[in-house]
Design an enzyme around this catalytic site. Structure first.
Site, PDB file in Angstrom:
ATOM      1  N   GLU A  29       0.882  -1.178   0.000  1.00  0.00           N
ATOM      2  CA  GLU A  29       0.000   0.000   0.000  1.00  0.00           C
ATOM      3  C   GLU A  29       0.912   1.217   0.000  1.00  0.00           C
ATOM      4  O   GLU A  29       1.561   1.497   1.001  1.00  0.00           O
ATOM      5  CB  GLU A  29      -0.879   0.010   1.264  1.00  0.00           C
ATOM      6  CG  GLU A  29      -1.788  -1.193   1.417  1.00  0.00           C
ATOM      7  CD  GLU A  29      -2.980  -1.143   0.470  1.00  0.00           C
ATOM      8  OE1 GLU A  29      -3.226  -0.098  -0.161  1.00  0.00           O
ATOM      9  OE2 GLU A  29      -3.660  -2.166   0.363  1.00  0.00           O
ATOM     10  N   CYS A  89      -2.441   9.460   2.419  1.00  0.00           N
ATOM     11  CA  CYS A  89      -2.071   8.786   1.166  1.00  0.00           C
ATOM     12  C   CYS A  89      -3.142   9.008   0.097  1.00  0.00           C
ATOM     13  O   CYS A  89      -2.820   9.213  -1.064  1.00  0.00           O
ATOM     14  CB  CYS A  89      -1.855   7.291   1.408  1.00  0.00           C
ATOM     15  SG  CYS A  89      -3.261   6.497   2.196  1.00  0.00           S
TER      16      CYS A  89
HETATM   17  P1  NAD Z   1       8.542   4.760   4.320  1.00  0.00           P
HETATM   18  O1  NAD Z   1       8.532   4.009   3.051  1.00  0.00           O
HETATM   19  O2  NAD Z   1       9.655   5.695   4.585  1.00  0.00           O
HETATM   20  O3  NAD Z   1       8.524   3.751   5.568  1.00  0.00           O
HETATM   21  C1  NAD Z   1       7.495   2.829   5.768  1.00  0.00           C
HETATM   22  C2  NAD Z   1       7.961   1.767   6.737  1.00  0.00           C
HETATM   23  O4  NAD Z   1       8.959   0.975   6.105  1.00  0.00           O
HETATM   24  C3  NAD Z   1       8.583   2.283   8.028  1.00  0.00           C
HETATM   25  O5  NAD Z   1       8.132   1.497   9.100  1.00  0.00           O
HETATM   26  C4  NAD Z   1      10.065   2.079   7.788  1.00  0.00           C
HETATM   27  O6  NAD Z   1      10.813   1.920   8.964  1.00  0.00           O
HETATM   28  C5  NAD Z   1      10.060   0.804   6.993  1.00  0.00           C
HETATM   29  N1  NAD Z   1      11.263   0.551   6.196  1.00  0.00           N
HETATM   30  C6  NAD Z   1      12.175   1.450   5.734  1.00  0.00           C
HETATM   31  N2  NAD Z   1      13.126   0.803   5.020  1.00  0.00           N
HETATM   32  C7  NAD Z   1      12.798  -0.515   5.019  1.00  0.00           C
HETATM   33  C8  NAD Z   1      13.381  -1.669   4.430  1.00  0.00           C
HETATM   34  N3  NAD Z   1      14.499  -1.605   3.696  1.00  0.00           N
HETATM   35  N4  NAD Z   1      12.771  -2.854   4.607  1.00  0.00           N
HETATM   36  C9  NAD Z   1      11.615  -2.948   5.332  1.00  0.00           C
HETATM   37  N5  NAD Z   1      11.045  -1.883   5.919  1.00  0.00           N
HETATM   38  C10 NAD Z   1      11.613  -0.678   5.757  1.00  0.00           C
HETATM   39  O7  NAD Z   1       7.143   5.506   4.396  1.00  0.00           O
HETATM   40  P2  NAD Z   1       6.614   6.519   5.497  1.00  0.00           P
HETATM   41  O8  NAD Z   1       7.303   7.830   5.304  1.00  0.00           O
HETATM   42  O9  NAD Z   1       6.642   5.892   6.830  1.00  0.00           O
HETATM   43  O10 NAD Z   1       5.074   6.653   5.084  1.00  0.00           O
HETATM   44  C11 NAD Z   1       4.624   7.596   4.165  1.00  0.00           C
HETATM   45  C12 NAD Z   1       4.232   6.922   2.871  1.00  0.00           C
HETATM   46  O11 NAD Z   1       3.246   5.925   3.150  1.00  0.00           O
HETATM   47  C13 NAD Z   1       3.574   7.878   1.903  1.00  0.00           C
HETATM   48  O12 NAD Z   1       4.063   7.620   0.601  1.00  0.00           O
HETATM   49  C14 NAD Z   1       2.104   7.510   2.005  1.00  0.00           C
HETATM   50  O13 NAD Z   1       1.353   7.848   0.876  1.00  0.00           O
HETATM   51  C15 NAD Z   1       2.174   6.043   2.235  1.00  0.00           C
HETATM   52  N6  NAD Z   1       0.936   5.553   2.820  1.00  0.00           N
HETATM   53  C16 NAD Z   1       0.141   4.727   2.071  1.00  0.00           C
HETATM   54  C17 NAD Z   1      -1.057   4.267   2.582  1.00  0.00           C
HETATM   55  C18 NAD Z   1      -1.937   3.342   1.791  1.00  0.00           C
HETATM   56  O14 NAD Z   1      -2.769   2.694   2.381  1.00  0.00           O
HETATM   57  N7  NAD Z   1      -1.795   3.262   0.474  1.00  0.00           N
HETATM   58  C19 NAD Z   1      -1.450   4.628   3.871  1.00  0.00           C
HETATM   59  C20 NAD Z   1      -0.618   5.470   4.604  1.00  0.00           C
HETATM   60  C21 NAD Z   1       0.578   5.916   4.074  1.00  0.00           C
END
Ligand code: NAD
Length: 506
Positions: A249, A283
């Site tokens: 997502e 999002c």
């Molecule tokens: P991010 O991608 O920076 O991090 C998401 C998660 O992934 C965090 O818990 C982070 O620690 C973890 N992570 C980072 N590197 C990783 C790796 N190599 N392997 C596994 N996990 C890892 O995103 P964010 O800044 O936390 O969230 C914002 C983003 O999320 C925005 O793009 C937003 O649109 C999206 N979002 C989508 C939805 C949806 O349902 N489509 C809902 C909420 C947020």
């Protein structure tokens, strides 16, 4: 709230960590608490514990699990104020927004627990003429252990969209929350463990990206990732090594289409909520607005009037809080500058609105289609308002995006709005509201393209966390026995005749 406390998740037995990290209040920068950075060894131990708990949990069956999930739901709902305080402290969002988020999450938990049996229980399916001697049934089994990786912007609503449905389907969970909002996850797990202390069905591991990476590599049976596209790619690459299935997502660049016959006041109200609410860190928030030429000027005027009344700040009565992720300010600033440099009009606010930690609302008009404010996720209280001829033109413009999460359409013409909804390349559409789909638990949530794949919520969300298993039971010997090495020539002739007669004509 700014008192510093050490907090180890209650599921941790003897945590192996490589240091700690702090969660901060983005309104003040104050340290809220320290959390362990769980390393690969700790994460693997959590997954191993989850594997045993998963057997107990699956054996409870749908009704047994429903009882526990309903208890958990009541415990969350009755203590919502305390959870809202943690959400508000870690994200900076006003307490009312946190309560709203909890309400939506609880609605989903309730629906998932009550409907898992109906959706996933083994049932008979038609066998078709050729296999009429078979009784065919389809059932859904849990994967086992699901690794959930969450973002910070809706730290309960978003991960619970995976956790609730995966638990209801019979899986145990190891949850790695965002490093910005670990306290929310620990609160949820503590609440669970106060009810079910001896079965680690829901565990939290805390840490930075590497802890998420360790979870993906720890042998979980499925990964539910919510976050940005670039991280999703890394997670997918890691999943590929072990053929671990993934639901991703990711971000959005949602469009709102406002037709000439739309209720402009309602559209404006929703545009401000969808674009600026949660400081734009949604999002499926509204980032691009396409308005029919005839009503463009009055729409922009009304939008500007309403958006000017917003008040930034993290307290009660404020409209929205700070940027939770500090470095997002630079992304937002870059997009506003790029748009203005390429000729967009600053209708409300401008470069000077992007301040730390609060960004004032910005409305950009006539924004070049190739500027980053139109092509990249903004994740700030900025909306770009452009013109469209009609809904068809709006759909074409909205579809010129690599993202495809949600969209909204405002029109009094039901048939035209529905036809436009069908043509939008997105996973979800709201007509005459924004984010309407997010609060309907029976609807699936997810996107296409850069917004990811797979679905949470609804029956599809329950199936996302289950493996379908097909079973046939032969009731009697087939009159036309083709599944034998001693096939008769006569049976083959009949089979060929059936093939021609049943399928060989137009
Ligand atoms: P991010 O991608 O920076 O991090 C998401 C998660 O992934 C965090 O818990 C982070 O620690 C973890 N992570 C980072 N590197 C990783 C790796 N190599 N392997 C596994 N996990 C890892 O995103 P964010 O800044 O936390 O969230 C914002 C983003 O999320 C925005 O793009 C937003 O649109 C999206 N979002 C989508 C939805 C949806 O349902 N489509 C809902 C909420 C947020």
């Amino acid at each position: 709230m700014s008192q510093r406390t050490d907090h180890t998740p209650s599921d941790a037995q003897a945590p192996t960590t490589s240091g700690t990290f702090a969660s901060l209040d983005p309104r003040t920068g104050a340290v809220l608490a320290e959390y362990p950075v769980h390393d690969a060894e700790h994460v693997a131990a959590a997954v191993a514990r989850a594997r045993d708990a998963a057997i107990w949990w699956a054996d409870l069956g749908f009704d047994g699990r429903k009882k526990w999930l309903q208890k958990w739901k009541s415990a969350i709902a009755s203590d919502a104020r305390s959870l809202a305080a943690v959400i508000s402290a870690e994200t900076g969002k006003p307490i009312d927004d946190a309560i709203l988020e909890i309400m939506l999450a609880v609605e989903h938990l309730d629906w998932a627990s009550k409907n898992a049996g109906k959706v996933l229980k083994r049932r008979k399916v038609p066998s078709g003429m050729v296999s009429a001697n078979q009784e065919s049934t389809l059932g859904y089994e849990p994967y086992g252990v699901v690794g959930v990786i969450g973002p910070w912007n809706y730290p309960i609503y978003t991960p619970m969209g995976s956790i609730s449905y995966a638990l209801a389907a019979g899986n145990a969970i190891v949850f790695k929350p965002s490093e910005l909002t670990p306290g929310v996850a620990v609160w949820l797990a503590d609440k669970w463990n106060s009810l079910v202390p001896n079965q680690p069905v829901l565990q939290v591991v805390t840490g930075l990206g590497a802890t998420g990476g360790a979870l993906v590599a720890a042998g979980v049976d499925k990964v539910a990732f919510t976050g940005s596209g670039p991280t999703a790619r890394k997670v997918m690459e890691a999943c590929a090594k072990t053929l671990t299935p993934l639901v991703a997502e990711c971000g959005g660049k949602d469009a709102m289409l406002v037709a000439a016959d739309a209720d402009l006041d309602a559209a404006v109200d929703f545009a401000v909520f969808g674009g600026m609410g949660n400081a734009g860190q949604t999002c499926a928030g509204v980032e691009r607005i396409f308005v029919a030429d005839e009503v463009y000027d009055p729409f922009v005027r009304k939008l500007t009037e309403q958006a000017s009344r917003l008040r930034t700040g993290g307290g009660t009565g404020d409209s929205y809080g700070p940027m939770t992720l500090d470095r997002q300010n630079e992304v937002v600033r870059g997009q506003v500058e790029d748009a203005l440099d390429r000729g967009a009009r600053a209708v409300l606010g401008g470069r000077e609105s992007v301040r730390h930690p609060y960004i004032e609302p910005v409305i950009l008009g006539d924004v070049p289609e190739d500027s980053t404010a139109m092509t990249e996720e903004t994740f700030g209280p900025i909306v770009a308002v452009n013109r469209m001829r009609d809904l068809d033109d709006g759909v074409d413009k909205a579809n010129r995006s690599s993202y495809g999460l949600g969209a909204s359409i405002f029109s009094k013409d039901r048939a035209r709005a529905l036809a436009a909804a069908e043509r939008l390349r997105t996973g979800m559409v709201s007509i005459n509201s924004v984010l309407g789909f997010a609060g309907v638990p029976s609807l699936p949530f997810g996107g296409v393209g850069e917004s990811g794949f797979g679905r949470i919520h609804g029956a599809d969300g329950l199936r996302e966390f289950s493996r379908p298993k097909a079973v046939t039971r032969q009731k009697f010997r087939a009159p036309l026995n083709l599944l034998t090495m001693e096939r008769k020539g006569r049976d083959m002739k009949i089979a060929e005749w059936l093939l021609r007669t049943m399928h060989g004509r137009d």
